[in-house]
Scaffold this motif. Structure first.
Motif, PDB file in Angstrom:
ATOM      1  N   THR A  10     150.005  21.710  44.976  1.00  0.00           N
ATOM      2  CA  THR A  10     151.414  21.862  44.939  1.00  0.00           C
ATOM      3  C   THR A  10     152.007  22.265  43.488  1.00  0.00           C
ATOM      4  N   HIS A  11     151.330  21.223  42.500  1.00  0.00           N
ATOM      5  CA  HIS A  11     151.858  21.276  41.141  1.00  0.00           C
ATOM      6  C   HIS A  11     151.370  22.636  40.374  1.00  0.00           C
ATOM      7  N   PHE A  12     150.427  23.183  40.992  1.00  0.00           N
ATOM      8  CA  PHE A  12     149.590  24.360  40.711  1.00  0.00           C
ATOM      9  C   PHE A  12     150.563  25.525  40.970  1.00  0.00           C
ATOM     10  N   LYS A  13     151.000  25.545  42.234  1.00  0.00           N
ATOM     11  CA  LYS A  13     151.672  26.681  42.646  1.00  0.00           C
ATOM     12  C   LYS A  13     152.977  26.614  41.908  1.00  0.00           C
ATOM     13  N   GLU A  14     153.689  25.530  41.943  1.00  0.00           N
ATOM     14  CA  GLU A  14     155.070  25.393  41.317  1.00  0.00           C
ATOM     15  C   GLU A  14     155.106  25.851  39.690  1.00  0.00           C
ATOM     16  N   VAL A  15     154.190  25.429  39.087  1.00  0.00           N
ATOM     17  CA  VAL A  15     154.118  25.752  37.618  1.00  0.00           C
ATOM     18  C   VAL A  15     153.886  27.124  37.306  1.00  0.00           C
ATOM     19  N   LEU A  16     153.296  27.898  38.273  1.00  0.00           N
ATOM     20  CA  LEU A  16     153.040  29.213  38.104  1.00  0.00           C
ATOM     21  C   LEU A  16     153.951  30.155  38.887  1.00  0.00           C
ATOM     22  N   VAL A  49     152.694  34.245  39.068  1.00  0.00           N
ATOM     23  CA  VAL A  49     151.777  34.841  40.016  1.00  0.00           C
ATOM     24  C   VAL A  49     152.210  34.244  41.552  1.00  0.00           C
ATOM     25  N   VAL A  50     152.310  35.221  42.482  1.00  0.00           N
ATOM     26  CA  VAL A  50     152.453  34.483  43.989  1.00  0.00           C
ATOM     27  C   VAL A  50     150.978  33.927  44.597  1.00  0.00           C
ATOM     28  N   ILE A  51     151.177  32.525  44.651  1.00  0.00           N
ATOM     29  CA  ILE A  51     149.800  31.878  45.034  1.00  0.00           C
ATOM     30  C   ILE A  51     150.187  31.374  46.368  1.00  0.00           C
ATOM     31  N   VAL A  52     149.015  31.659  47.578  1.00  0.00           N
ATOM     32  CA  VAL A  52     149.224  30.901  48.901  1.00  0.00           C
ATOM     33  C   VAL A  52     148.058  29.995  48.997  1.00  0.00           C
ATOM     34  N   SER A  53     148.162  29.112  49.823  1.00  0.00           N
ATOM     35  CA  SER A  53     147.069  28.058  50.108  1.00  0.00           C
ATOM     36  C   SER A  53     146.082  28.814  51.109  1.00  0.00           C
ATOM     37  N   SER A  54     146.404  29.735  51.904  1.00  0.00           N
ATOM     38  CA  SER A  54     145.639  30.432  52.538  1.00  0.00           C
ATOM     39  C   SER A  54     146.233  31.808  53.367  1.00  0.00           C
ATOM     40  N   LEU A  55     145.374  32.625  53.818  1.00  0.00           N
ATOM     41  CA  LEU A  55     145.957  33.858  54.042  1.00  0.00           C
ATOM     42  C   LEU A  55     146.742  33.578  55.495  1.00  0.00           C
ATOM     43  N   PRO A  56     147.817  34.651  55.481  1.00  0.00           N
ATOM     44  CA  PRO A  56     148.535  34.398  56.631  1.00  0.00           C
ATOM     45  C   PRO A  56     147.994  34.745  57.892  1.00  0.00           C
ATOM     46  N   PRO A  57     148.076  34.235  58.910  1.00  0.00           N
ATOM     47  CA  PRO A  57     147.466  34.682  60.356  1.00  0.00           C
ATOM     48  C   PRO A  57     147.018  36.200  60.596  1.00  0.00           C
ATOM     49  N   ARG A  58     148.244  36.928  60.313  1.00  0.00           N
ATOM     50  CA  ARG A  58     147.822  38.428  60.635  1.00  0.00           C
ATOM     51  C   ARG A  58     147.048  39.051  59.563  1.00  0.00           C
ATOM     52  N   LYS A  59     146.631  38.297  58.528  1.00  0.00           N
ATOM     53  CA  LYS A  59     145.617  38.987  57.464  1.00  0.00           C
ATOM     54  C   LYS A  59     144.093  38.245  57.647  1.00  0.00           C
ATOM     55  N   LEU A  60     143.984  37.454  58.790  1.00  0.00           N
ATOM     56  CA  LEU A  60     142.702  36.781  58.876  1.00  0.00           C
ATOM     57  C   LEU A  60     141.669  37.600  59.387  1.00  0.00           C
ATOM     58  N   ASN A  61     142.018  38.780  60.248  1.00  0.00           N
ATOM     59  CA  ASN A  61     140.780  39.635  60.320  1.00  0.00           C
ATOM     60  C   ASN A  61     140.827  40.853  59.731  1.00  0.00           C
ATOM     61  N   ARG A  62     141.633  41.105  58.679  1.00  0.00           N
ATOM     62  CA  ARG A  62     141.530  42.110  57.681  1.00  0.00           C
ATOM     63  C   ARG A  62     139.979  42.089  57.057  1.00  0.00           C
ATOM     64  N   ARG A  63     139.509  43.445  56.639  1.00  0.00           N
ATOM     65  CA  ARG A  63     138.379  43.510  56.044  1.00  0.00           C
ATOM     66  C   ARG A  63     138.449  43.039  54.667  1.00  0.00           C
ATOM     67  N   ARG A  64     137.373  42.399  54.254  1.00  0.00           N
ATOM     68  CA  ARG A  64     137.015  41.933  52.932  1.00  0.00           C
ATOM     69  C   ARG A  64     136.380  43.010  52.264  1.00  0.00           C
ATOM     70  N   VAL A  65     137.124  43.439  51.137  1.00  0.00           N
ATOM     71  CA  VAL A  65     136.409  44.158  50.225  1.00  0.00           C
ATOM     72  C   VAL A  65     135.678  43.563  48.912  1.00  0.00           C
ATOM     73  N   ARG A  66     134.593  43.803  48.811  1.00  0.00           N
ATOM     74  CA  ARG A  66     133.908  43.169  47.913  1.00  0.00           C
ATOM     75  C   ARG A  66     134.183  43.898  46.307  1.00  0.00           C
ATOM     76  N   ALA A  67     134.579  43.048  45.401  1.00  0.00           N
ATOM     77  CA  ALA A  67     135.060  43.740  44.031  1.00  0.00           C
ATOM     78  C   ALA A  67     133.903  44.185  43.345  1.00  0.00           C
ATOM     79  N   PRO A  68     133.804  45.135  42.443  1.00  0.00           N
ATOM     80  CA  PRO A  68     132.593  45.306  41.717  1.00  0.00           C
ATOM     81  C   PRO A  68     132.533  44.231  40.590  1.00  0.00           C
ATOM     82  N   VAL A  69     130.977  44.313  40.502  1.00  0.00           N
ATOM     83  CA  VAL A  69     130.626  42.986  39.277  1.00  0.00           C
ATOM     84  C   VAL A  69     131.344  43.443  38.188  1.00  0.00           C
ATOM     85  N   MET A  70     131.868  42.438  37.564  1.00  0.00           N
ATOM     86  CA  MET A  70     132.390  42.452  36.181  1.00  0.00           C
ATOM     87  C   MET A  70     131.503  42.354  35.091  1.00  0.00           C
ATOM     88  N   PRO A  71     131.670  43.252  34.032  1.00  0.00           N
ATOM     89  CA  PRO A  71     130.792  43.227  32.904  1.00  0.00           C
ATOM     90  C   PRO A  71     131.582  42.179  31.915  1.00  0.00           C
TER      91      PRO A  71
END
Length: 481
Positions: free
Chosen positions: A146-152, A156-178
């Motif tokens: 709670t403190h983490f989200k309140e301070v920021l 940044v918009v921070i959510v505890s979990s994905l909303p239900p409508r997003k749960l089945n959305r495809r996960r796209v893996r980000a490229p490896v960072m250098p």
């Protein structure tokens, strides 16, 4: 009623003399006690004042460079403050962080910065199960969500979990960072993967985001690390009990000791516990070569001579004596179980018997429920070290770097970073006697620039201290930051 009670018999001359004698004797004793209090024997004065002077000298040294007139200063630009994070279309980013507690902390900080750069909604970071310790703690088990989200909330918009409508959305893996990836790299390589119809999944970001970002992002880094990331209230309260116990008689020194078995294996160094122990570590290293983190081909002795190894208990003890720490210094040592057990700490305990840790300070059974939760135990260590008058780490690493920056930001006390290369040269020099070594140790470490000065060049060598330069304001040595 008898006549004996009604009529007092006259006192005999003998009884009167005894009464006067005892009065005179009591007066004589009182005068002598008073004289001793005012003028104690010479040996008492000498012993007490020497111990007091030693304490005063050491703690006086620990205050040099700390009260430097600088303070936290997160003055974000008008452009940054005017940007509304809630007015943009919601695109979600998930981050998996790995490693121990402080490695995870660093990655959480970077995850917030990446989300800000991408203007993405950050799903609360997922803590990967630690392969070394087997800790299954989640973010909300360790940190105050709670403190983490309140301070920021304005960053940044921070959510505890994905909303239900997003749960089945495809996960796209980000490229490896250098390593040293900057804002442009993040936008070019992650931006095109961030879509409304999918979820961007980011992994393996440990220490890869550049430490030289724009001023607003540097300030955000400090805000996340030192203001938003707060441990859960019960962890803070438990740590506070430890702080009160060790600090009830005055200031204390905190040591972060890197003496665990896996540390000796990974660093390619010898523990100093004898040939049998060295052989055991060498066999472990050969069986698991992937654990050797350094790419150097140096032999163990060459690593030691180059100052690349953790200081063991004996070497830390000599360092403290050289710095002038008196024998009765209260010391809190943080870290895991040392390789070799309690005997590995004996050289330090012999010189500084007031050596405590979370287990010795806590009540019997108080920590039983978390004894298999290394991340929470490390959180207790973190808070007690943060609050100490002096902090010293026997080796670098994520915890040492995080604490050094955090202590500067909060102004709790002095950081002393051992000059290991110079120390081992002194320890290997057989021509110097003990007093000469101690004198040189003090000289080396009083000449080192203190971490708390924003203008000092030493800050460029340490990432956690480098970012503090961008987050502090005030006058130092005639310069305004």
């Amino acid at each position: 009623m008898s006549s004996c009670i009604k009529h007092k018999l006259p006192a005999s001359p003998c009884r009167q003399t005894s009464r006067y004698f005892f009065c005179i004797l009591a007066l004589w004793a009182f005068l002598n006690i008073f004289r001793v209090i005012l003028h104690p024997p010479l040996f008492c004065v000498t012993t007490y004042s020497r111990e007091k002077d030693d304490n005063n000298d050491f703690w006086k040294m620990s205050e040099t460079g700390v009260d430097s007139g600088i303070r936290p200063c997160l003055n974000f630009s008008e452009m940054y403050k005017n940007f509304s994070v809630r007015a943009i279309p919601r695109k979600y980013m998930m981050v998996v962080v790995s490693g121990g507690l402080n490695q995870q902390r660093n990655q959480i900080v970077d995850a917030v910065l990446i989300a800000r750069i991408l203007k993405a909604v950050l799903v609360m970071p997922v803590l990967q199960v630690n392969q070394v310790w087997g800790d299954e703690s989640e973010f909300s088990d360790i940190f105050d969500e709670t403190h983490f989200k309140e301070v920021l909330k304005n960053d940044v918009v921070i959510v505890s979990s994905l909303p239900p409508r997003k749960l089945n959305r495809r996960r796209v893996r980000a490229p490896v960072m250098p390593f040293h990836a900057d804002e442009d790299w993040i936008i070019q390589n992650f931006g095109n993967k961030l879509r409304r119809d999918s979820i961007l999944l980011v992994r393996a970001i440990d220490s890869k985001l550049s430490k030289n970002l724009n001023a607003d992002l540097q300030k955000l880094r400090c805000k996340v690390a030192y203001e938003a990331l707060k441990f859960r209230p019960w962890i803070e309260e438990t740590a506070e009990k430890l702080v009160k116990k060790i600090g009830q008689e005055g200031p204390y020194l905190a040591l972060h000791l890197r003496l665990e078995k896996d540390v000796w294996v990974r660093t390619g160094c010898q523990s100093g516990l004898g040939k049998k122990s060295d052989l055991l570590i060498e066999n472990e290293r050969k069986a698991k070569p992937q654990l050797l983190t350094s790419r150097s081909k140096l032999a163990a002795q060459d690593r030691y001579a180059a100052g690349l190894c953790p200081l063991n208990a004996k070497e830390i003890s000599r360092l403290l004596k050289g710095l002038g720490a008196p024998k009765n210094t209260r010391i809190y040592w943080a870290g895991g179980v040392p390789f070799g057990g309690e005997s590995a700490l004996e050289p330090l305990r012999r010189q500084f018997p007031n050596l405590q840790n979370k287990w010795s300070l806590s009540n019997s059974g108080e920590l039983n429920d978390i004894k298999h939760k290394p991340s929470i135990l490390a959180a207790l260590d973190y808070v007690v070290c943060l609050r100490s008058k002096v902090f010293i780490a026997s080796h670098g690493g994520n915890m040492a770097n995080s604490l050094q920056g955090h202590r500067i930001y909060t102004g709790y006390g002095k950081n002393i970073k051992p000059n290991k290369k110079a120390l081992v040269q002194l320890y290997m020099n057989k021509t110097l006697n003990g007093l000469e070594v101690e004198k040189e140790i003090k000289k080396i470490h009083t000449e080192i620039l203190d971490f708390r000065s924003p203008g000092d060049t030493v800050l460029t060598k340490d990432s956690s201290s480098l970012i503090v330069r961008n987050c502090m304001c005030g006058t130092q040595k005639g310069k305004v930051n």
